[in-house]
Write an enzyme that holds these catalytic residues in place. Structure first.
Site, PDB file in Angstrom:
ATOM      1  N   ASN A  84       0.836  -1.187   0.000  1.00 19.12           N
ATOM      2  CA  ASN A  84       0.000   0.000   0.000  1.00 19.12           C
ATOM      3  C   ASN A  84       0.879   1.248   0.000  1.00 19.12           C
ATOM      4  O   ASN A  84       1.950   1.282   0.601  1.00 19.12           O
ATOM      5  CB  ASN A  84      -1.015   0.007   1.147  1.00 19.12           C
ATOM      6  CG  ASN A  84      -0.420  -0.068   2.535  1.00 19.12           C
ATOM      7  OD1 ASN A  84       0.524  -0.802   2.781  1.00 19.12           O
ATOM      8  ND2 ASN A  84      -0.993   0.680   3.459  1.00 19.12           N
ATOM      9  N   GLU A 130       0.232   5.277   0.583  1.00 20.37           N
ATOM     10  CA  GLU A 130      -0.740   6.301   0.979  1.00 20.37           C
ATOM     11  C   GLU A 130      -0.348   7.669   0.436  1.00 20.37           C
ATOM     12  O   GLU A 130       0.780   7.882  -0.005  1.00 20.37           O
ATOM     13  CB  GLU A 130      -0.839   6.355   2.509  1.00 20.37           C
ATOM     14  CG  GLU A 130      -1.406   5.089   3.096  1.00 20.37           C
ATOM     15  CD  GLU A 130      -1.510   5.113   4.607  1.00 20.37           C
ATOM     16  OE1 GLU A 130      -2.140   4.188   5.135  1.00 20.37           O
ATOM     17  OE2 GLU A 130      -0.993   6.036   5.262  1.00 20.37           O
ATOM     18  N   CYS A 169      -3.958   0.524  -2.603  1.00 21.02           N
ATOM     19  CA  CYS A 169      -3.898  -0.674  -1.757  1.00 21.02           C
ATOM     20  C   CYS A 169      -2.893  -1.674  -2.321  1.00 21.02           C
ATOM     21  O   CYS A 169      -2.613  -1.688  -3.521  1.00 21.02           O
ATOM     22  CB  CYS A 169      -5.270  -1.342  -1.674  1.00 21.02           C
ATOM     23  SG  CYS A 169      -6.520  -0.364  -0.833  1.00 21.02           S
ATOM     24  N   GLU A 222      -3.158  -4.940  -2.755  1.00 25.70           N
ATOM     25  CA  GLU A 222      -3.720  -5.898  -3.706  1.00 25.70           C
ATOM     26  C   GLU A 222      -3.786  -5.295  -5.099  1.00 25.70           C
ATOM     27  O   GLU A 222      -3.428  -5.943  -6.088  1.00 25.70           O
ATOM     28  CB  GLU A 222      -5.125  -6.334  -3.275  1.00 25.70           C
ATOM     29  CG  GLU A 222      -5.168  -7.020  -1.928  1.00 25.70           C
ATOM     30  CD  GLU A 222      -5.418  -6.075  -0.753  1.00 25.70           C
ATOM     31  OE1 GLU A 222      -6.033  -6.527   0.221  1.00 25.70           O
ATOM     32  OE2 GLU A 222      -4.994  -4.895  -0.805  1.00 25.70           O
ATOM     33  N   CYS A 236     -10.162  -4.859   1.215  1.00 25.20           N
ATOM     34  CA  CYS A 236     -11.254  -3.887   1.287  1.00 25.20           C
ATOM     35  C   CYS A 236     -12.217  -4.120   0.115  1.00 25.20           C
ATOM     36  O   CYS A 236     -11.953  -4.933  -0.781  1.00 25.20           O
ATOM     37  CB  CYS A 236     -10.694  -2.465   1.253  1.00 25.20           C
ATOM     38  SG  CYS A 236     -10.035  -1.951  -0.358  1.00 25.20           S
TER      39      CYS A 236
END
Length: 136
Positions: free
Chosen positions: A41, A43, A52, A54, A95
């Site tokens: 991830n 940010e 993210c 994934e 998520c």
């Protein structure tokens, strides 16, 4: 590749995450053929611009040629080194946005998360998912 080795690669990626805001470091490892693609991830102060793990790993797979180059994704490991255990899972589940990406790009893959006794089918993450109709 052993699924625990794939999970280890996801944990290693999580330790390289850029998560100064949430302090929630996540790594992912995607297995396609004999190739592994990792992501973490990343940010941003503008939260909507964050990426993210994934989606980062799946993007690396697509950038390398995706299914045409390596074959379909057969397994995805996700590890969050900062998540508390919940419901017997020693990490965080993907998520909603990542579930949509996974179901679209790797519907037949297995998902591995720390603490899960057995891998689960990616397509079970998001029943009745929005997406392309594909012949199987």
């Amino acid at each position: 590749m052993d699924l625990q080795d794939l999970l280890s690669l996801a944990r290693n990626a999580a330790n390289r995450a850029y998560a100064p805001y949430s302090k929630f470091r996540v790594g992912a490892a995607v297995l396609a053929g004999d190739h592994v693609f990792v992501g973490t991830n990343v940010e941003n102060a503008s939260y909507g611009l964050s990426l993210c793990a994934e989606r980062s790993a799946l993007s690396a797979w697509i950038a390398a040629g995706g299914e045409q180059a390596t074959g379909p994704v057969t397994a995805v490991a996700v590890a969050c080194v900062d998540a508390p255990a919940q419901g017997g899972v020693a990490g965080a589940m993907p998520c909603g946005a990542c579930r949509q990406w996974l179901v679209e790009l790797a519907p037949d893959a297995l998902l591995i998360v720390p603490g899960m006794e057995t891998p689960m089918a990616v397509r079970d993450l998001l029943p009745l998912a929005f997406g392309l109709e594909r012949e199987r």
